[in-house]
Design an enzyme around this catalytic site. Structure first.
Site: not given
Ligand code: NAP
Length: 359
Positions: A14, A118, A158, A184, A187, A244, A251
Protein backbone atom coordinates in the site's frame (compact mmCIF):
# COMPACT_ATOMS: atom_id res chain seq x y z
CA UNK A 1 26.34 -0.72 17.45
CA UNK A 2 24.31 -3.91 17.89
CA UNK A 3 23.25 -6.02 14.88
CA UNK A 4 20.32 -4.52 13.01
CA UNK A 5 16.86 -5.62 14.14
CA UNK A 6 14.80 -7.50 11.58
CA UNK A 7 11.41 -6.07 10.71
CA UNK A 8 8.51 -6.88 8.38
CA UNK A 9 5.95 -4.47 6.96
CA UNK A 10 2.30 -5.59 6.99
CA UNK A 11 0.45 -3.80 4.19
CA UNK A 12 3.78 -3.45 2.37
CA UNK A 13 2.13 -3.01 -1.04
CA UNK A 14 0.00 0.00 0.00
CA UNK A 15 0.85 3.69 -0.08
CA UNK A 16 2.04 3.84 3.54
CA UNK A 17 3.72 0.43 3.23
CA UNK A 18 5.72 1.67 0.25
CA UNK A 19 6.76 4.71 2.26
CA UNK A 20 7.93 2.42 5.09
CA UNK A 21 10.09 0.38 2.73
CA UNK A 22 11.63 3.53 1.27
CA UNK A 23 12.40 5.00 4.71
CA UNK A 24 13.81 1.72 6.01
CA UNK A 25 16.26 1.25 3.13
CA UNK A 26 19.76 1.54 4.68
CA UNK A 27 18.29 2.32 8.13
CA UNK A 28 21.00 2.22 10.81
CA UNK A 29 18.92 0.20 13.34
CA UNK A 30 16.49 -1.84 11.21
CA UNK A 31 16.63 -4.24 8.26
CA UNK A 32 13.50 -5.19 6.29
CA UNK A 33 13.37 -8.98 6.16
CA UNK A 34 9.72 -9.51 5.21
CA UNK A 35 6.90 -8.01 3.17
CA UNK A 36 3.39 -8.98 4.25
CA UNK A 37 0.01 -8.29 2.66
CA UNK A 38 -3.43 -9.81 1.96
CA UNK A 39 -4.10 -13.24 0.44
CA UNK A 40 -4.67 -11.34 -2.86
CA UNK A 41 -0.96 -10.65 -3.30
CA UNK A 42 0.63 -13.33 -1.08
CA UNK A 43 2.98 -15.59 -3.06
CA UNK A 44 3.88 -12.91 -5.63
CA UNK A 45 7.26 -11.23 -5.61
CA UNK A 46 7.10 -7.67 -4.30
CA UNK A 47 7.84 -6.15 -7.69
CA UNK A 48 5.06 -8.19 -9.32
CA UNK A 49 2.60 -7.18 -6.60
CA UNK A 50 3.21 -3.43 -6.94
CA UNK A 51 3.45 -3.34 -10.72
CA UNK A 52 1.48 -0.28 -11.88
CA UNK A 53 0.90 0.93 -8.30
CA UNK A 54 4.37 1.92 -7.04
CA UNK A 55 3.71 5.53 -5.93
CA UNK A 56 7.09 6.62 -4.55
CA UNK A 57 9.40 8.97 -6.46
CA UNK A 58 12.41 6.68 -5.80
CA UNK A 59 12.64 3.11 -7.21
CA UNK A 60 11.59 0.00 -5.28
CA UNK A 61 14.39 -0.75 -2.78
CA UNK A 62 16.59 -3.58 -4.14
CA UNK A 63 16.41 -5.46 -0.82
CA UNK A 64 12.65 -6.09 -1.20
CA UNK A 65 12.24 -6.28 -5.00
CA UNK A 66 12.46 -10.09 -5.17
CA UNK A 67 11.00 -10.87 -1.74
CA UNK A 68 7.95 -13.11 -1.82
CA UNK A 69 4.92 -11.59 -0.08
CA UNK A 70 3.72 -13.43 3.01
CA UNK A 71 0.00 -13.75 3.80
CA UNK A 72 -0.66 -11.76 7.00
CA UNK A 73 -2.53 -14.75 8.45
CA UNK A 74 0.72 -16.77 8.48
CA UNK A 75 2.00 -15.26 11.69
CA UNK A 76 4.47 -18.07 12.42
CA UNK A 77 6.12 -17.47 9.05
CA UNK A 78 6.47 -13.77 9.86
CA UNK A 79 7.73 -14.55 13.37
CA UNK A 80 10.46 -16.77 11.91
CA UNK A 81 11.98 -13.89 9.94
CA UNK A 82 11.18 -10.68 11.86
CA UNK A 83 11.76 -9.27 15.37
CA UNK A 84 8.88 -6.78 15.06
CA UNK A 85 6.42 -5.43 12.46
CA UNK A 86 5.16 -2.13 11.13
CA UNK A 87 1.47 -2.28 10.18
CA UNK A 88 -0.52 -0.14 7.70
CA UNK A 89 -3.47 -2.07 6.31
CA UNK A 90 -6.72 -1.15 4.65
CA UNK A 91 -9.16 -3.32 6.60
CA UNK A 92 -12.30 -2.73 8.70
CA UNK A 93 -11.35 -1.50 12.18
CA UNK A 94 -12.39 -4.63 14.07
CA UNK A 95 -10.36 -6.82 11.70
CA UNK A 96 -7.31 -4.57 12.02
CA UNK A 97 -7.67 -4.58 15.81
CA UNK A 98 -7.84 -8.39 15.85
CA UNK A 99 -4.93 -8.77 13.40
CA UNK A 100 -2.65 -6.49 15.42
CA UNK A 101 -3.56 -8.24 18.65
CA UNK A 102 -2.81 -11.66 17.16
CA UNK A 103 0.69 -10.47 16.26
CA UNK A 104 1.26 -8.93 19.69
CA UNK A 105 0.05 -12.11 21.40
CA UNK A 106 2.48 -14.09 19.22
CA UNK A 107 5.24 -11.99 20.91
CA UNK A 108 5.81 -9.77 17.86
CA UNK A 109 5.78 -6.04 18.75
CA UNK A 110 3.50 -4.07 16.40
CA UNK A 111 4.08 -0.42 15.50
CA UNK A 112 0.93 0.67 13.77
CA UNK A 113 -0.26 3.37 11.44
CA UNK A 114 -3.85 2.24 11.74
CA UNK A 115 -6.45 3.93 13.90
CA UNK A 116 -7.96 0.68 15.27
CA UNK A 117 -6.09 0.71 18.63
CA UNK A 118 -5.76 4.46 19.17
CA UNK A 119 -8.42 4.38 21.88
CA UNK A 120 -7.29 1.23 23.65
CA UNK A 121 -6.32 2.78 26.99
CA UNK A 122 -3.11 0.76 27.53
CA UNK A 123 -1.90 1.25 23.93
CA UNK A 124 0.41 4.27 23.72
CA UNK A 125 -0.43 6.71 20.90
CA UNK A 126 2.83 8.55 20.50
CA UNK A 127 4.41 11.64 19.00
CA UNK A 128 7.89 10.88 20.35
CA UNK A 129 8.82 14.53 21.03
CA UNK A 130 5.65 15.04 23.09
CA UNK A 131 4.58 11.97 25.06
CA UNK A 132 7.43 9.45 25.18
CA UNK A 133 6.46 8.83 28.84
CA UNK A 134 3.28 7.06 27.63
CA UNK A 135 5.46 4.10 26.61
CA UNK A 136 5.39 3.00 30.25
CA UNK A 137 1.84 1.60 29.72
CA UNK A 138 3.39 -1.14 27.58
CA UNK A 139 4.12 -2.98 30.84
CA UNK A 140 0.43 -3.22 31.76
CA UNK A 141 -0.56 -3.92 28.16
CA UNK A 142 1.79 -6.91 28.17
CA UNK A 143 0.19 -8.13 31.41
CA UNK A 144 -3.28 -7.89 29.79
CA UNK A 145 -2.12 -9.68 26.64
CA UNK A 146 -0.13 -12.28 28.60
CA UNK A 147 3.06 -11.51 26.66
CA UNK A 148 6.66 -10.88 27.61
CA UNK A 149 7.70 -9.18 24.34
CA UNK A 150 4.59 -8.54 22.27
CA UNK A 151 2.73 -5.21 22.44
CA UNK A 152 1.10 -2.61 20.20
CA UNK A 153 2.14 1.04 19.89
CA UNK A 154 0.38 3.45 17.49
CA UNK A 155 0.89 6.84 15.96
CA UNK A 156 -1.91 9.43 15.90
CA UNK A 157 -3.83 10.75 12.91
CA UNK A 158 -1.84 12.77 10.38
CA UNK A 159 -3.97 15.94 10.72
CA UNK A 160 -3.04 16.66 14.35
CA UNK A 161 0.69 16.81 13.68
CA UNK A 162 0.24 20.18 11.97
CA UNK A 163 -0.97 21.90 15.18
CA UNK A 164 -0.38 19.74 18.30
CA UNK A 165 3.44 20.18 18.16
CA UNK A 166 2.97 23.98 18.15
CA UNK A 167 0.45 23.96 21.01
CA UNK A 168 2.33 21.53 23.28
CA UNK A 169 5.00 23.89 24.68
CA UNK A 170 2.25 26.51 25.26
CA UNK A 171 0.16 24.26 27.53
CA UNK A 172 1.90 25.73 30.59
CA UNK A 173 0.01 29.00 29.90
CA UNK A 174 -3.33 27.20 30.29
CA UNK A 175 -4.77 26.70 26.82
CA UNK A 176 -8.53 27.29 27.13
CA UNK A 177 -9.89 26.93 23.61
CA UNK A 178 -8.54 25.93 20.21
CA UNK A 179 -10.24 26.34 16.85
CA UNK A 180 -8.55 24.65 13.88
CA UNK A 181 -9.30 24.30 10.19
CA UNK A 182 -7.11 21.75 8.43
CA UNK A 183 -6.40 21.86 4.70
CA UNK A 184 -5.46 18.27 3.92
CA UNK A 185 -3.49 16.82 1.02
CA UNK A 186 -4.88 14.11 -1.26
CA UNK A 187 -2.12 11.61 -0.38
CA UNK A 188 -3.84 11.38 3.01
CA UNK A 189 -6.57 9.47 1.19
CA UNK A 190 -3.95 7.29 -0.52
CA UNK A 191 -4.49 9.23 -3.79
CA UNK A 192 -2.55 11.16 -6.41
CA UNK A 193 -3.96 13.61 -9.00
CA UNK A 194 -3.85 10.73 -11.52
CA UNK A 195 -6.02 8.51 -9.36
CA UNK A 196 -8.27 11.33 -8.10
CA UNK A 197 -8.66 13.78 -11.04
CA UNK A 198 -11.83 15.26 -9.47
CA UNK A 199 -9.55 16.98 -6.93
CA UNK A 200 -7.88 19.17 -9.57
CA UNK A 201 -9.30 22.72 -9.22
CA UNK A 202 -11.50 21.58 -6.34
CA UNK A 203 -12.04 21.69 -2.56
CA UNK A 204 -14.11 19.07 -0.70
CA UNK A 205 -15.40 20.10 2.73
CA UNK A 206 -15.62 16.59 4.18
CA UNK A 207 -13.15 13.88 5.24
CA UNK A 208 -14.96 11.00 6.94
CA UNK A 209 -14.18 10.69 10.68
CA UNK A 210 -11.40 13.25 10.52
CA UNK A 211 -12.91 16.03 12.62
CA UNK A 212 -13.67 13.71 15.52
CA UNK A 213 -10.08 12.38 15.48
CA UNK A 214 -8.65 15.90 15.22
CA UNK A 215 -10.64 17.08 18.25
CA UNK A 216 -10.11 14.03 20.48
CA UNK A 217 -6.65 12.61 19.76
CA UNK A 218 -4.71 15.61 21.15
CA UNK A 219 -6.35 14.97 24.54
CA UNK A 220 -4.94 11.43 24.68
CA UNK A 221 -1.50 12.68 23.59
CA UNK A 222 -1.60 15.27 26.39
CA UNK A 223 -2.99 12.76 28.91
CA UNK A 224 -1.36 11.30 32.06
CA UNK A 225 -0.43 7.71 32.81
CA UNK A 226 -2.21 6.42 35.91
CA UNK A 227 -2.75 2.86 37.07
CA UNK A 228 -1.29 1.40 33.89
CA UNK A 229 -3.62 3.29 31.54
CA UNK A 230 -3.62 6.64 29.80
CA UNK A 231 -6.13 9.13 31.20
CA UNK A 232 -7.03 11.80 28.66
CA UNK A 233 -6.47 15.48 29.38
CA UNK A 234 -9.73 17.32 30.18
CA UNK A 235 -8.78 20.55 28.40
CA UNK A 236 -8.61 22.43 26.13
CA UNK A 237 -11.84 22.43 24.19
CA UNK A 238 -10.95 21.83 20.53
CA UNK A 239 -13.18 22.48 17.51
CA UNK A 240 -12.05 21.51 14.01
CA UNK A 241 -13.12 21.54 10.39
CA UNK A 242 -11.17 19.27 8.03
CA UNK A 243 -11.12 20.14 4.34
CA UNK A 244 -9.58 18.28 1.39
CA UNK A 245 -7.58 20.59 -0.89
CA UNK A 246 -5.78 20.08 -4.22
CA UNK A 247 -2.30 19.56 -2.73
CA UNK A 248 -0.31 16.36 -3.28
CA UNK A 249 1.42 16.20 0.15
CA UNK A 250 1.38 18.33 3.30
CA UNK A 251 -1.45 19.15 5.71
CA UNK A 252 -1.86 22.83 6.62
CA UNK A 253 -3.74 24.02 9.74
CA UNK A 254 -5.16 27.48 10.48
CA UNK A 255 -5.17 27.67 14.29
CA UNK A 256 -6.85 30.07 16.77
CA UNK A 257 -6.02 29.78 20.47
CA UNK A 258 -6.98 31.36 23.82
CA UNK A 259 -5.10 31.05 27.13
CA UNK A 260 -5.75 31.42 30.88
CA UNK A 261 -2.48 33.40 31.15
CA UNK A 262 -1.80 34.85 27.74
CA UNK A 263 1.93 34.88 27.00
CA UNK A 264 3.54 37.71 24.99
CA UNK A 265 4.25 36.92 21.32
CA UNK A 266 8.02 36.90 21.96
CA UNK A 267 7.56 34.25 24.66
CA UNK A 268 5.64 31.99 22.28
CA UNK A 269 8.38 32.30 19.67
CA UNK A 270 11.00 31.45 22.34
CA UNK A 271 8.98 28.40 23.47
CA UNK A 272 8.86 27.09 19.89
CA UNK A 273 12.54 27.73 19.32
CA UNK A 274 13.54 25.89 22.49
CA UNK A 275 11.12 22.96 22.12
CA UNK A 276 13.12 19.73 22.14
CA UNK A 277 12.04 16.19 22.86
CA UNK A 278 13.74 12.92 23.63
CA UNK A 279 14.29 12.15 19.89
CA UNK A 280 16.45 15.29 19.60
CA UNK A 281 18.34 14.50 22.82
CA UNK A 282 18.97 10.90 21.73
CA UNK A 283 19.71 12.06 18.16
CA UNK A 284 17.44 9.36 16.74
CA UNK A 285 18.09 8.79 13.01
CA UNK A 286 14.67 10.13 11.88
CA UNK A 287 14.47 13.00 14.39
CA UNK A 288 14.52 16.51 12.93
CA UNK A 289 17.27 18.64 14.49
CA UNK A 290 14.58 21.29 15.18
CA UNK A 291 11.09 19.89 15.92
CA UNK A 292 9.09 23.07 15.18
CA UNK A 293 10.47 25.82 12.97
CA UNK A 294 8.97 29.32 12.86
CA UNK A 295 9.05 31.08 9.48
CA UNK A 296 9.10 34.91 9.67
CA UNK A 297 7.90 35.52 6.11
CA UNK A 298 4.20 36.45 5.80
CA UNK A 299 3.59 33.91 3.05
CA UNK A 300 5.00 30.86 4.89
CA UNK A 301 4.65 28.01 5.64
CA UNK A 302 3.75 26.76 2.18
CA UNK A 303 3.07 23.08 1.43
CA UNK A 304 5.31 23.01 -1.61
CA UNK A 305 8.22 24.87 -0.01
CA UNK A 306 8.17 23.60 3.56
CA UNK A 307 6.68 20.09 3.75
CA UNK A 308 10.08 18.41 3.23
CA UNK A 309 11.78 20.26 6.09
CA UNK A 310 14.20 17.82 7.81
CA UNK A 311 13.20 15.00 5.47
CA UNK A 312 9.49 15.68 6.04
CA UNK A 313 9.86 15.19 9.83
CA UNK A 314 10.03 18.87 10.84
CA UNK A 315 6.87 20.87 11.59
CA UNK A 316 6.58 24.43 10.22
CA UNK A 317 4.73 27.36 11.79
CA UNK A 318 4.14 30.92 10.63
CA UNK A 319 1.92 33.99 10.82
CA UNK A 320 1.65 34.21 14.62
CA UNK A 321 -0.43 37.30 15.40
CA UNK A 322 -3.14 38.57 17.78
CA UNK A 323 -6.74 37.70 16.93
CA UNK A 324 -9.97 39.67 17.38
CA UNK A 325 -11.87 36.82 19.11
CA UNK A 326 -9.16 34.45 20.39
CA UNK A 327 -5.80 35.56 21.85
CA UNK A 328 -3.66 34.48 18.89
CA UNK A 329 -3.83 32.85 15.48
CA UNK A 330 -1.14 31.08 13.48
CA UNK A 331 -0.63 28.58 10.64
CA UNK A 332 1.02 25.13 10.92
CA UNK A 333 2.18 22.61 8.34
CA UNK A 334 3.45 19.03 8.43
CA UNK A 335 4.11 16.30 5.89
CA UNK A 336 1.19 13.89 6.19
CA UNK A 337 2.80 10.70 4.86
CA UNK A 338 6.22 11.31 6.49
CA UNK A 339 5.80 12.94 9.93
CA UNK A 340 2.08 12.09 9.81
CA UNK A 341 2.37 8.42 8.80
CA UNK A 342 5.33 6.14 8.05
CA UNK A 343 8.06 8.56 9.24
CA UNK A 344 6.27 9.10 12.55
CA UNK A 345 5.99 5.33 13.05
CA UNK A 346 9.68 4.76 12.22
CA UNK A 347 10.58 7.44 14.79
CA UNK A 348 8.46 5.60 17.40
CA UNK A 349 10.29 2.37 16.53
CA UNK A 350 13.68 4.10 16.92
CA UNK A 351 12.66 5.35 20.36
CA UNK A 352 11.34 1.91 21.39
CA UNK A 353 14.59 0.33 20.19
CA UNK A 354 16.79 2.77 22.10
CA UNK A 355 14.70 2.30 25.25
CA UNK A 356 14.92 -1.49 25.10
CA UNK A 357 11.25 -2.23 24.36
CA UNK A 358 12.15 -4.24 21.24
CA UNK A 359 14.78 -6.41 22.96
P1 NAP B 1 -3.62 1.35 0.65
O1 NAP B 1 -2.67 2.05 -0.24
O2 NAP B 1 -5.01 1.09 0.20
O3 NAP B 1 -2.93 -0.07 1.04
C1 NAP B 1 -3.61 -1.02 1.82
C2 NAP B 1 -2.67 -2.14 2.19
O4 NAP B 1 -3.37 -3.03 3.07
C3 NAP B 1 -2.19 -3.00 1.01
O5 NAP B 1 -0.84 -3.34 1.20
C4 NAP B 1 -3.06 -4.24 1.13
O6 NAP B 1 -2.44 -5.41 0.59
C5 NAP B 1 -3.11 -4.35 2.65
N1 NAP B 1 -4.12 -5.27 3.13
C6 NAP B 1 -5.44 -5.29 2.88
N2 NAP B 1 -6.01 -6.34 3.52
C7 NAP B 1 -5.02 -6.99 4.17
C8 NAP B 1 -4.95 -8.14 4.99
N3 NAP B 1 -6.02 -8.89 5.27
N4 NAP B 1 -3.74 -8.50 5.51
C9 NAP B 1 -2.64 -7.77 5.24
N5 NAP B 1 -2.62 -6.69 4.45
C10 NAP B 1 -3.81 -6.30 3.93
O7 NAP B 1 -3.76 2.09 2.07
P2 NAP B 1 -2.76 3.17 2.75
O8 NAP B 1 -3.06 4.52 2.25
O9 NAP B 1 -1.38 2.65 2.68
O10 NAP B 1 -3.26 3.13 4.25
C11 NAP B 1 -3.00 2.03 5.10
C12 NAP B 1 -3.42 2.37 6.52
O11 NAP B 1 -2.68 3.51 6.96
C13 NAP B 1 -4.89 2.74 6.66
O12 NAP B 1 -5.34 2.29 7.93
C14 NAP B 1 -4.87 4.25 6.60
O13 NAP B 1 -5.98 4.80 7.28
C15 NAP B 1 -3.58 4.55 7.35
N6 NAP B 1 -2.98 5.85 7.06
C16 NAP B 1 -2.80 6.29 5.78
C17 NAP B 1 -2.20 7.55 5.58
C18 NAP B 1 -1.89 8.08 4.21
O14 NAP B 1 -1.36 9.18 4.15
N7 NAP B 1 -2.19 7.38 3.13
C19 NAP B 1 -1.82 8.32 6.67
C20 NAP B 1 -2.00 7.82 7.95
C21 NAP B 1 -2.58 6.59 8.13
P3 NAP B 1 -2.84 -6.02 -0.85
O15 NAP B 1 -1.94 -5.35 -1.84
O16 NAP B 1 -2.54 -7.46 -0.69
O17 NAP B 1 -4.28 -5.72 -1.09
Amino acid sequence: MRDKMKCAVIGATGMVGQRFLTLLENHPYFQVTGVVASPRTAGKTYEEAVEGRWKMKTPIPEEVRKMVIINSENIDEVKAIADFVFCAVDLPKDETRALEERYAKAEIPVISNNSAHRWTSDVPMVIPEINDHHLEVIKSQRERLGTTRGFIAVKPNCSIQSYVPALTPLRKYGIKQVLVTTYQAISGAGKTFDTWPEMVDNVIPYIGGEEEKSEKEPLKIWGDVRGGTIIEAKAPLISTQCIRVPVSDGHTAAVFVSFENTPPRETILEEWKNFRGLPQMLELPSAPAQFVTYHDEDNRPQAKLDRDLYGGMGVSIGRLRPDTIFDYKFVGLSHNTLRGAAGGAVLIAELLYRQGYLD
